[in-house]
Design an enzyme around this catalytic site. Structure first.
Site, PDB file in Angstrom:
ATOM      1  CB  CYS A  10      -6.291 -12.970  -5.722  1.00  0.00           C
ATOM      2  SG  CYS A  10      -6.034 -11.595  -4.320  1.00  0.00           S
ATOM      3  CB  CYS A  13      -9.213  -9.892  -3.134  1.00  0.00           C
ATOM      4  SG  CYS A  13      -7.818  -9.495  -4.078  1.00  0.00           S
TER       5      CYS A  13
END
Length: 78
Positions: A10, A13
Site C-alpha cells: 500500500c 508501505c
C-alpha cells in the site's frame, strides 16, 4: 543491518520504505532492505496492522509511518 518492510504494498508501505532509506542516508549507513507482502510471513512477526518495520528480526514499528527523523533516531540506536 537487515531491514524488512512488512505490508501488502500500500501507499503507507511505500512511504515507510522511502523514509527508511532517507533515514539510512542521513545516518550514512547501509542496510539490506526487503519487502515482505506474504500475509502468513507478516503474521509470523506478530504484526496485525501494517506497515511494519523489522530490523535484524526485531519488530520496531507496526501500524504507523514514523517521520524520517524518528526513523533515523530508531536506526541509530542499532
Amino acid at each position: 543491518m537487515i531491514i524488512k518492510i512488512l505490508g501488502p504494498g500500500c501507499r503507507n508501505c511505500h512511504t515507510l520504505e522511502e523514509r527508511t532509506r532517507q533515514a539510512l542516508s542521513r545516518l550514512g549507513r547501509d542496510a539490506e532492505i526487503s519487502v515482505v507482502t506474504d500475509y502468513a510471513e507478516i503474521a509470523r512477526y506478530g504484526v496485525m496492522r501494517t506497515p511494519g518495520l523489522v530490523v535484524d528480526e526485531d519488530v520496531v514499528v507496526a501500524g504507523k509511518v514514523p517521520t524520517v527523523g524518528d526513523l533515523a533516531e530508531l536506526l541509530s540506536a542499532r
